[in-house]
Design a protein around this motif. Sequence first.
Motif, PDB file in Angstrom:
ATOM      1  N   HIS A  60       4.500  -9.330  -3.812  1.00 48.20           N
ATOM      2  CA  HIS A  60       3.943  -7.955  -3.344  1.00 48.20           C
ATOM      3  C   HIS A  60       4.295  -7.665  -1.967  1.00 48.20           C
ATOM      4  O   HIS A  60       4.724  -6.356  -1.642  1.00 48.20           O
ATOM      5  CB  HIS A  60       2.382  -7.847  -3.461  1.00 48.20           C
ATOM      6  CG  HIS A  60       1.784  -6.513  -2.767  1.00 48.20           C
ATOM      7  ND1 HIS A  60       1.978  -5.358  -3.408  1.00 48.20           N
ATOM      8  CD2 HIS A  60       1.430  -6.384  -1.484  1.00 48.20           C
ATOM      9  CE1 HIS A  60       1.372  -4.401  -2.762  1.00 48.20           C
ATOM     10  NE2 HIS A  60       1.087  -5.108  -1.545  1.00 48.20           N
ATOM     11  N   GLU A  81      -9.980 -15.270  -1.586  1.00 47.44           N
ATOM     12  CA  GLU A  81      -8.921 -14.433  -1.563  1.00 47.44           C
ATOM     13  C   GLU A  81      -8.156 -14.418  -0.142  1.00 47.44           C
ATOM     14  O   GLU A  81      -6.929 -14.220   0.011  1.00 47.44           O
ATOM     15  CB  GLU A  81      -9.641 -12.975  -1.719  1.00 47.44           C
ATOM     16  CG  GLU A  81      -9.877 -12.462  -3.137  1.00 47.44           C
ATOM     17  CD  GLU A  81     -11.047 -13.234  -3.759  1.00 47.44           C
ATOM     18  OE1 GLU A  81     -10.831 -13.354  -4.957  1.00 47.44           O
ATOM     19  OE2 GLU A  81     -11.904 -13.558  -2.803  1.00 47.44           O
ATOM     20  N   ASP A 147     -12.157  -7.451  -1.386  1.00 49.96           N
ATOM     21  CA  ASP A 147     -13.372  -6.892  -1.953  1.00 49.96           C
ATOM     22  C   ASP A 147     -14.511  -7.946  -1.952  1.00 49.96           C
ATOM     23  O   ASP A 147     -14.656  -8.695  -2.904  1.00 49.96           O
ATOM     24  CB  ASP A 147     -12.921  -6.266  -3.408  1.00 49.96           C
ATOM     25  CG  ASP A 147     -14.337  -5.424  -3.894  1.00 49.96           C
ATOM     26  OD1 ASP A 147     -15.380  -5.403  -3.171  1.00 49.96           O
ATOM     27  OD2 ASP A 147     -14.337  -4.786  -4.769  1.00 49.96           O
ATOM     28  N   GLY A 153     -10.925  -0.913  -2.705  1.00 52.15           N
ATOM     29  CA  GLY A 153     -10.121  -0.469  -3.799  1.00 52.15           C
ATOM     30  C   GLY A 153     -10.114   1.242  -3.658  1.00 52.15           C
ATOM     31  O   GLY A 153     -10.590   1.767  -2.916  1.00 52.15           O
ATOM     32  N   ASN A 154      -8.978   1.567  -4.479  1.00 48.23           N
ATOM     33  CA  ASN A 154      -8.798   3.155  -4.236  1.00 48.23           C
ATOM     34  C   ASN A 154     -10.093   3.990  -4.557  1.00 48.23           C
ATOM     35  O   ASN A 154     -10.230   5.291  -4.129  1.00 48.23           O
ATOM     36  CB  ASN A 154      -7.596   3.496  -5.141  1.00 48.23           C
ATOM     37  CG  ASN A 154      -6.206   2.996  -4.589  1.00 48.23           C
ATOM     38  OD1 ASN A 154      -6.143   2.939  -3.437  1.00 48.23           O
ATOM     39  ND2 ASN A 154      -5.454   2.390  -5.515  1.00 48.23           N
ATOM     40  N   GLN A 161      -6.172  -0.229  -0.846  1.00 49.37           N
ATOM     41  CA  GLN A 161      -5.791  -0.847  -1.726  1.00 49.37           C
ATOM     42  C   GLN A 161      -6.543  -2.134  -1.875  1.00 49.37           C
ATOM     43  O   GLN A 161      -6.629  -2.812  -0.738  1.00 49.37           O
ATOM     44  CB  GLN A 161      -4.428  -0.994  -1.933  1.00 49.37           C
ATOM     45  CG  GLN A 161      -3.420   0.276  -2.031  1.00 49.37           C
ATOM     46  CD  GLN A 161      -1.965  -0.307  -2.165  1.00 49.37           C
ATOM     47  OE1 GLN A 161      -1.345  -0.683  -0.967  1.00 49.37           O
ATOM     48  NE2 GLN A 161      -1.302   0.051  -3.102  1.00 49.37           N
ATOM     49  N   GLU A 162      -6.856  -2.521  -3.097  1.00 50.35           N
ATOM     50  CA  GLU A 162      -7.690  -3.853  -2.959  1.00 50.35           C
ATOM     51  C   GLU A 162      -6.796  -5.249  -3.368  1.00 50.35           C
ATOM     52  O   GLU A 162      -5.915  -4.956  -4.138  1.00 50.35           O
ATOM     53  CB  GLU A 162      -8.720  -3.388  -3.982  1.00 50.35           C
ATOM     54  CG  GLU A 162      -9.772  -4.721  -4.040  1.00 50.35           C
ATOM     55  CD  GLU A 162      -9.387  -5.932  -4.908  1.00 50.35           C
ATOM     56  OE1 GLU A 162      -9.768  -7.174  -4.319  1.00 50.35           O
ATOM     57  OE2 GLU A 162      -9.223  -5.847  -6.075  1.00 50.35           O
ATOM     58  N   ASN A 164      -6.994  -7.955  -4.865  1.00 52.81           N
ATOM     59  CA  ASN A 164      -6.634  -8.779  -6.390  1.00 52.81           C
ATOM     60  C   ASN A 164      -6.141  -7.504  -7.185  1.00 52.81           C
ATOM     61  O   ASN A 164      -5.331  -7.911  -8.047  1.00 52.81           O
ATOM     62  CB  ASN A 164      -8.242  -8.982  -6.983  1.00 52.81           C
ATOM     63  CG  ASN A 164      -8.815 -10.382  -6.497  1.00 52.81           C
ATOM     64  OD1 ASN A 164      -8.091 -11.203  -6.275  1.00 52.81           O
ATOM     65  ND2 ASN A 164     -10.063 -10.089  -6.075  1.00 52.81           N
ATOM     66  N   GLY A 165      -6.249  -6.291  -7.076  1.00 53.40           N
ATOM     67  CA  GLY A 165      -5.509  -5.251  -7.703  1.00 53.40           C
ATOM     68  C   GLY A 165      -3.998  -5.365  -7.752  1.00 53.40           C
ATOM     69  O   GLY A 165      -3.165  -5.167  -8.556  1.00 53.40           O
ATOM     70  N   LEU A 166      -3.586  -5.885  -6.368  1.00 58.42           N
ATOM     71  CA  LEU A 166      -2.068  -5.753  -6.253  1.00 58.42           C
ATOM     72  C   LEU A 166      -1.393  -6.911  -6.713  1.00 58.42           C
ATOM     73  O   LEU A 166      -0.307  -7.096  -6.695  1.00 58.42           O
ATOM     74  CB  LEU A 166      -2.069  -5.674  -4.642  1.00 58.42           C
ATOM     75  CG  LEU A 166      -2.477  -4.474  -3.736  1.00 58.42           C
ATOM     76  CD1 LEU A 166      -2.220  -4.666  -2.309  1.00 58.42           C
ATOM     77  CD2 LEU A 166      -1.991  -3.270  -4.342  1.00 58.42           C
ATOM     78  N   GLU A 168      -1.807  -7.852  -9.632  1.00 59.99           N
ATOM     79  CA  GLU A 168      -1.385  -7.636 -11.209  1.00 59.99           C
ATOM     80  C   GLU A 168      -0.164  -7.244 -11.473  1.00 59.99           C
ATOM     81  O   GLU A 168       0.438  -6.341 -10.716  1.00 59.99           O
ATOM     82  CB  GLU A 168      -2.420  -6.657 -11.629  1.00 59.99           C
ATOM     83  CG  GLU A 168      -3.846  -6.980 -11.910  1.00 59.99           C
ATOM     84  CD  GLU A 168      -4.901  -5.831 -12.361  1.00 59.99           C
ATOM     85  OE1 GLU A 168      -4.385  -4.656 -12.589  1.00 59.99           O
ATOM     86  OE2 GLU A 168      -6.032  -6.128 -11.977  1.00 59.99           O
TER      87      GLU A 168
END
Length: 535
Positions: A60, A81, A147, A153-154, A161-162, A164-166, A168
């Motif tokens: 990322h 994290e 988080d 998160g958005n 941006q969070e 863990n979401g990035l 994916e």
Amino acid sequence: MHNLAATGGVTGPGRIGRVAIGDLLKRAARRFPDRIALTDGGRQVTFTELERDANRFANHLVQRGLKPGEKISTICNNSVEFVKALFGIHRAGLVWVPINTMLGPADMDYILGHAEVRFAIIDDALHAQADRRAALEARGMEMIAIDLTGNAGNAGKTGLQEFNGLLEGQSDIEPDVEINDRDLAMIIYTSGTTSRPKGAMHCHLAVVMAVLSNCIEMRLSRDDGITGQFPLFHCAGHVLLLSYLSVGGRMALMRGFDPVACMEAIVRDKLTVFVGLSLMYQAILDHPRRRDYDLSGLRCCIYTMAPMGKPLLERAIADLCPNFVLSSGQTEMYPATTMSRPEVQLDRYGNYWGESLIVNETAIMDDNGNLLPRGEIGELVHRGPNVMMGYYKDSKSTEEARKFGWHHTGDLALIDGNGEVLFLDRKKDMIKSGGENVASVKIEETLLAHPAVQNAAVVGLPHPQWGEAVSAFVKLKPGAVADEAGIEAHCRKHLGGFQVPKLVRILEEMPMTATGKLRKVELRQQYSGHFVERA
């Protein structure tokens, strides 16, 4: 490549033989894919998961356009994290600039500006602090949130941006980034006890060499686990994490120290090593629930930053673990540099830092650059591959720190007949009173031996007759009762006349840095006129 004639025209191994921090995890994950690498309360993370998500985050960062050598900060407390992000940073070839989360917005802003950081990873709870958030937004920082409280998160309150979401949709394969062993890997800022913090630069080789030395000296194995209450934004917490993971061991992450949480983790996660400050050991031994936990699985206890008083050490060895060692290092010398041996802990007491580790040389030097024999007092100096590359954007301080071809610690010490370093004082904390040199650390040890004293700081204050007067500042233990005259009498009983403080003050709170070190400079400034005004 610089001396091909010496090898008959054969070049070096290049990337085949590279030394990189991120490779420590990669190799451990291949050896121990299903072993637990991290715990966080009831959460368990395997080496495979840690390796996978580190690669995902590295990819990322690369896709985001960050280039090797760019600076990236973490403003995070310990979490799974945070560890994943940390290895992702190392994998992407970026320069890690950790921020101590206990620093105020002004000090945080200074480090970000001095290091020229434009990108940061931050805990959502820290981003929620209005003054910190304002400082970051004023600097125009790009940020990703971890988080921890459900606000990232958005769709959350931060609008960031969070983490863990990035991850994916990102590749599990390590990005193809060229990393050389002498590449800058991190800039860790000193605590700034006397001035603005300085950024100590370390390359990949320095950190990896320190890790390998720790593994050997601490006799680490895949069956070892360690308490992780030390923050990972410090060099000590970071290198302990790397050392234990590299051999297939594990760390129980904690966000700060709590005696019950530590004891629960030791039992639950079958930890074998506890590392802490003297006050932490005291808190565990004195806790009313101490006997609820079987801590017999501990094979080693490490204390650091300060010596342990004789009564506490004797009690801890009898109650917790027979093997206690004091380990030391510096932000500038990736730790550890010295370590004491457990079999001699009860043979001598005081500020014995132990022997030099295999990664570096240790010596005592006078002001003219001469190395001194055992038993003579001078400045503690080191050299070895774990020494810093220098101070970031501070060539003058760098040159001063490496005079005569050794790294200068600023510590006064001697090496005794057994080859152990005996710390005497910081050079600037040696008090010159009435023609005598008085080591503040000796007075502090005496004060800490008083049953009512929790913390102590001794400084030299300007005095019209003595030049400097030994002056003591103490904080009492919760619920303890003592007066200044009684503490002075205690000192007279145990010290020579010239060492007894001419001033004793009991304070409600001691001035501390964000890393938990005493800020003696504030005491000197606040009380600088005490004796002059009286005269």
